[in-house]
Motif scaffolding. Structure first.
Motif, PDB file in Angstrom:
ATOM      1  N   LEU A 190       0.811  -1.219   0.000  1.00  0.00           N
ATOM      2  CA  LEU A 190       0.000   0.000   0.000  1.00  0.00           C
ATOM      3  C   LEU A 190       0.845   1.270   0.000  1.00  0.00           C
ATOM      4  CD1 LEU A 190      -2.849  -1.148   2.399  1.00  0.00           C
ATOM      5  CD2 LEU A 190      -2.964  -0.838  -0.076  1.00  0.00           C
ATOM      6  N   GLY A 191       2.161   1.121  -0.108  1.00  0.00           N
ATOM      7  CA  GLY A 191       3.023   2.287  -0.262  1.00  0.00           C
ATOM      8  C   GLY A 191       3.641   2.831   1.011  1.00  0.00           C
ATOM      9  N   PHE A 192       3.467   2.149   2.141  1.00  0.00           N
ATOM     10  CA  PHE A 192       4.117   2.596   3.376  1.00  0.00           C
ATOM     11  C   PHE A 192       5.605   2.313   3.268  1.00  0.00           C
ATOM     12  CE2 PHE A 192      -0.220   2.324   4.723  1.00  0.00           C
ATOM     13  CZ  PHE A 192      -0.353   3.248   5.744  1.00  0.00           C
ATOM     14  N   GLN A 193       6.401   3.227   3.836  1.00  0.00           N
ATOM     15  CA  GLN A 193       7.855   3.088   3.799  1.00  0.00           C
ATOM     16  C   GLN A 193       8.410   3.239   5.204  1.00  0.00           C
ATOM     17  OE1 GLN A 193       9.214   6.185   1.215  1.00  0.00           O
ATOM     18  NE2 GLN A 193       8.002   5.480  -0.517  1.00  0.00           N
ATOM     19  N   THR A 194       9.485   2.527   5.481  1.00  0.00           N
ATOM     20  CA  THR A 194      10.135   2.646   6.777  1.00  0.00           C
ATOM     21  C   THR A 194      10.805   4.005   6.870  1.00  0.00           C
ATOM     22  OG1 THR A 194      10.532   0.274   6.832  1.00  0.00           O
ATOM     23  CG2 THR A 194      11.847   1.631   8.326  1.00  0.00           C
ATOM     24  N   GLN A 195      10.451   4.750   7.932  1.00  0.00           N
ATOM     25  CA  GLN A 195      11.065   6.059   8.155  1.00  0.00           C
ATOM     26  C   GLN A 195      12.024   5.999   9.337  1.00  0.00           C
ATOM     27  OE1 GLN A 195       8.484   9.282   9.430  1.00  0.00           O
ATOM     28  NE2 GLN A 195       9.737  10.743   8.309  1.00  0.00           N
ATOM     29  N   SER A 196      11.696   5.161  10.314  1.00  0.00           N
ATOM     30  CA  SER A 196      12.563   5.018  11.476  1.00  0.00           C
ATOM     31  C   SER A 196      12.367   3.619  12.038  1.00  0.00           C
ATOM     32  CB  SER A 196      12.233   6.074  12.536  1.00  0.00           C
ATOM     33  OG  SER A 196      10.930   5.869  13.043  1.00  0.00           O
ATOM     34  N   LEU A 197      13.242   3.220  12.917  1.00  0.00           N
ATOM     35  CA  LEU A 197      13.133   1.937  13.594  1.00  0.00           C
ATOM     36  C   LEU A 197      12.996   2.198  15.078  1.00  0.00           C
ATOM     37  CD1 LEU A 197      15.956  -0.062  11.788  1.00  0.00           C
ATOM     38  CD2 LEU A 197      13.483  -0.239  11.410  1.00  0.00           C
ATOM     39  N   TRP A 198      12.073   1.508  15.711  1.00  0.00           N
ATOM     40  CA  TRP A 198      11.914   1.586  17.150  1.00  0.00           C
ATOM     41  C   TRP A 198      12.768   0.484  17.735  1.00  0.00           C
ATOM     42  CZ3 TRP A 198       7.558  -0.879  20.350  1.00  0.00           C
ATOM     43  CH2 TRP A 198       7.633  -0.457  21.674  1.00  0.00           C
TER      44      TRP A 198
END
Length: 135
Positions: free
Chosen positions: A120-128
């Motif tokens: 659906l187009g979500f992208q990783t921006q940060s990692l918790w």
């Protein structure tokens, strides 16, 4: 919410989730249910999926944005487009509010969810990241 976590982490105690819901569920954080027509529990339709949206602050821009607290589809109803339709509904809701993004947190071992969000187009921006510490 409890079913979501039980699917991923069986044999865990999730009694604390009620406190999360009580703390964050409000008129500003809508919860949508999908009922399966024809199946009922007592006098009520039987829900097969739900989506709970909330608010977050973009840590870079400081702007409020929509945040997906929970997306759950019963296993027997997965891979039929229900989750995708709920995300699309959430996007429409977020756009009407003036949000410019939707954020979410997903467990790294939840491969079906990761696949859906990537499609659906979500992208990783940060990692918790976490570190367990001794008491």
């Amino acid at each position: 919410m409890k079913r979501t976590y039980e699917d991923i982490f069986p044999n865990q105690d999730f009694s604390h989730l009620l406190q999360t819901v009580e703390q964050y569920l409000s008129n500003d954080t809508p919860l949508w249910w999908v009922n399966f027509v024809g199946e009922e529990v007592g006098d009520f339709p039987s829900p097969i999926a739900c989506l709970w949206m909330g608010n977050a602050i973009n840590q870079i821009t400081g702007l409020r944005h929509a945040h997906l607290f929970l997306l759950y589809v019963l296993p027997e109803h997965r891979r039929r487009g229900v989750g995708k339709a709920l995300i699309q509904y959430a996007e429409t809701w977020a756009k009407k509010r003036g949000d410019q993004q939707i954020g979410l947190q997903v467990f790294t071992n939840n491969l079906p969810a990761l696949n859906l969000y990537n499609q659906l187009g979500f992208q990783t921006q940060s990692l918790w990241m976490i570190k367990l510490i001794d008491k």
